[in-house]
Write an enzyme that holds these catalytic residues in place. Structure first.
Site, PDB file in Angstrom:
ATOM      1  N   CYS A  77       0.837  -1.197   0.000  1.00  0.00           N
ATOM      2  CA  CYS A  77       0.000   0.000   0.000  1.00  0.00           C
ATOM      3  C   CYS A  77       0.874   1.250   0.000  1.00  0.00           C
ATOM      4  O   CYS A  77       1.877   1.310   0.724  1.00  0.00           O
ATOM      5  CB  CYS A  77      -0.910   0.002   1.229  1.00  0.00           C
ATOM      6  SG  CYS A  77      -2.055   1.407   1.275  1.00  0.00           S
ATOM      7  N   CYS A  81      -0.174   4.799   6.966  1.00  0.00           N
ATOM      8  CA  CYS A  81      -0.896   4.668   8.236  1.00  0.00           C
ATOM      9  C   CYS A  81      -0.051   3.858   9.229  1.00  0.00           C
ATOM     10  O   CYS A  81       0.305   2.704   8.956  1.00  0.00           O
ATOM     11  CB  CYS A  81      -2.230   3.978   8.017  1.00  0.00           C
ATOM     12  SG  CYS A  81      -3.262   4.757   6.741  1.00  0.00           S
ATOM     13  N   CYS A  84      -0.819   0.121  10.379  1.00  0.00           N
ATOM     14  CA  CYS A  84      -1.133  -0.894   9.380  1.00  0.00           C
ATOM     15  C   CYS A  84       0.097  -1.692   8.951  1.00  0.00           C
ATOM     16  O   CYS A  84       1.135  -1.120   8.598  1.00  0.00           O
ATOM     17  CB  CYS A  84      -1.768  -0.237   8.157  1.00  0.00           C
ATOM     18  SG  CYS A  84      -2.342  -1.434   6.938  1.00  0.00           S
ATOM     19  N   CYS A 121     -17.059  -9.018   3.948  1.00  0.00           N
ATOM     20  CA  CYS A 121     -16.387  -7.738   3.750  1.00  0.00           C
ATOM     21  C   CYS A 121     -15.228  -7.914   2.782  1.00  0.00           C
ATOM     22  O   CYS A 121     -14.264  -8.629   3.089  1.00  0.00           O
ATOM     23  CB  CYS A 121     -15.874  -7.194   5.089  1.00  0.00           C
ATOM     24  SG  CYS A 121     -17.175  -7.000   6.325  1.00  0.00           S
ATOM     25  N   CYS A 154     -20.085  -6.063   1.920  1.00  0.00           N
ATOM     26  CA  CYS A 154     -19.521  -4.766   2.274  1.00  0.00           C
ATOM     27  C   CYS A 154     -18.182  -4.632   1.555  1.00  0.00           C
ATOM     28  O   CYS A 154     -17.433  -5.612   1.450  1.00  0.00           O
ATOM     29  CB  CYS A 154     -19.324  -4.665   3.786  1.00  0.00           C
ATOM     30  SG  CYS A 154     -18.618  -3.100   4.355  1.00  0.00           S
ATOM     31  N   CYS A 214     -20.442   2.291   6.889  1.00  0.00           N
ATOM     32  CA  CYS A 214     -19.785   1.532   7.947  1.00  0.00           C
ATOM     33  C   CYS A 214     -18.483   2.262   8.279  1.00  0.00           C
ATOM     34  O   CYS A 214     -17.628   2.421   7.416  1.00  0.00           O
ATOM     35  CB  CYS A 214     -19.503   0.108   7.470  1.00  0.00           C
ATOM     36  SG  CYS A 214     -18.490  -0.885   8.593  1.00  0.00           S
ATOM     37  N   ARG A 284     -19.628  -3.311  16.183  1.00  0.00           N
ATOM     38  CA  ARG A 284     -18.947  -4.562  15.825  1.00  0.00           C
ATOM     39  C   ARG A 284     -17.614  -4.682  16.550  1.00  0.00           C
ATOM     40  O   ARG A 284     -16.746  -3.805  16.455  1.00  0.00           O
ATOM     41  CB  ARG A 284     -18.721  -4.619  14.312  1.00  0.00           C
ATOM     42  CG  ARG A 284     -18.114  -5.945  13.830  1.00  0.00           C
ATOM     43  CD  ARG A 284     -17.887  -5.932  12.340  1.00  0.00           C
ATOM     44  NE  ARG A 284     -19.092  -5.522  11.642  1.00  0.00           N
ATOM     45  CZ  ARG A 284     -19.097  -4.726  10.567  1.00  0.00           C
ATOM     46  NH1 ARG A 284     -17.966  -4.266  10.071  1.00  0.00           N
ATOM     47  NH2 ARG A 284     -20.230  -4.388   9.992  1.00  0.00           N
TER      48      ARG A 284
END
Length: 365
Positions: A77, A81, A84, A121, A154, A214, A284
């Site tokens: 990626c 972040c 992550c 998801c 999702c 979400c 959740r």
């Protein structure tokens, strides 16, 4: 402490927690000072959980919704972040691969649904999808829906651009997930390649396209009580249908690898706060629950009405059989595909206008 002072403190605690529960049951916004009390630790943990559990039972009964993650593309990626394991510069020894095929994703989804999952998801690393990525996801949704037409799908692909949310909705996606993660004031401390406002924009695009919003958070990154409260109320303003609560998994090889500051009690207090802020919304229990809640996971089910089943994006979760046994042992049941996730009472929030323009009554201003 003198007996009279102890009794006064207990009565005060009961009044605050009881007031929070009553406010949440009425679907009214809780006050910040009362919300802060939940996190502060002055009140007994079981009393806090009991108050939150009243709200959870009112809107969701004893049901637990199961969700599963399919990581369509892992690693590599360009975003930085700090939490992550897939981030730019990550040295975490995670799986790295390009897009899995629609048939493979459909097979994973089928097994999850047979295990009790109601929502699948679909997640892919990256700043945001290219048009060809949207096409890949459209084909994947088609493959999943061919065998499991009723399953909720999702999608989580990062920042969206014009028209992409509409395409996902047209393809059969039910929801779009994009967490705010932390408070706006400290967002720059965890990421420099995009902003808090970018995340809000994507969630608003998804909502405008008719996708169920979400959005949630990650805790354990050094946030203060004020950061937790700021984030909770910012999320409330966005009116999401589901709110994932993650607890940091401190991957070796990431900037936050040394952060092990969460305790089971802290996690439960955060979950209770989110139940009071989002009384009739799916809360959740997400990544990191096994690591940080440990033996108190069953207690968290009295606050959260939804959990992830199986593995996460780059880390392994508790075996599904253990999750289902935990749910049964705690006296809960798995929510079936035929049941709607949000309570019927939520529709009572829609009140048709009978005042102001076009009527003889004054406007509500």
């Amino acid at each position: 402490m003198p007996r009279a002072r102890k009794l006064t403190k207990v009565l005060d605690m009961d009044d605050v927690l009881g007031g929070l529960a009553r406010t949440a049951l009425a679907r009214e916004p809780i006050r910040r000072d009362a919300a802060r009390r939940v996190l502060a630790g002055d009140d007994e943990l079981l009393d806090v959980v009991a108050a939150g559990s009243r709200v959870r039972r009112q809107f969701f009964g004893r049901r637990v919704k199961l969700n599963t993650i399919i990581n369509l593309k892992s690693g590599m990626c360009p975003e930085d972040c700090g939490y992550c394991s897939q981030r730019l510069g990550s040295e975490a020894e995670i799986l790295k691969y390009t897009w899995v095929s629609p048939d493979e994703a459909a097979g994973i989804a089928d097994r999850a649904v047979r295990a009790g999952a109601k929502r699948v998801c679909l997640v892919a690393s990256g700043r945001g999808p290219h048009e060809r990525d949207i096409t890949r996801v459209e084909r994947t949704i088609d493959a999943i829906k061919a065998d499991r037409p009723d399953v909720e799908v999702c999608v989580c692909l990062g920042l969206l651009s014009d028209g992409q949310a509409d395409r996902l909705r047209a393809a059969g996606a039910h929801a779009y997930s994009h967490n705010l993660n932390t408070s706006e004031a400290r967002y720059g401390e965890i990421c420099s390649t995009h902003t808090f406002a970018d995340r809000v924009d994507t969630l608003e695009r998804a909502t405008a396209a008719g996708l169920s919003p979400c959005s949630g958070a990650i805790f354990g990154m050094g946030e203060s009580d004020d950061d937790v409260l700021d984030l909770a109320f910012a999320l409330r303003d966005l009116d999401p249908d589901s709110v994932p609560v993650n607890f940091l998994i401190p991957f070796a090889g990431t900037p936050f690898e040394g952060r092990w500051e969460l305790t089971p009690e802290r996690c439960l207090r955060i979950l209770a706060l989110f139940r009071f802020v989002f009384p009739d919304v799916e809360v959740r229990l997400a990544g990191g629950r096994e690591i940080h809640l440990r033996s108190l996971q069953p207690l968290a089910l009295h606050l959260a009405n939804s959990i992830f089943l199986g593995d996460y994006l780059t880390s392994e979760g508790q075996p599904g059989a253990d999750d289902r046994q935990m749910i049964a042992d705690a006296g809960f049941t798995v929510e079936g595909l035929e049941e709607q996730s949000l309570p019927d009472a939520r529709h009572d929030l829609v009140v048709l206008r009978r005042r102001g323009a076009g009527t003889d009554l004054p406007a509500n201003a």
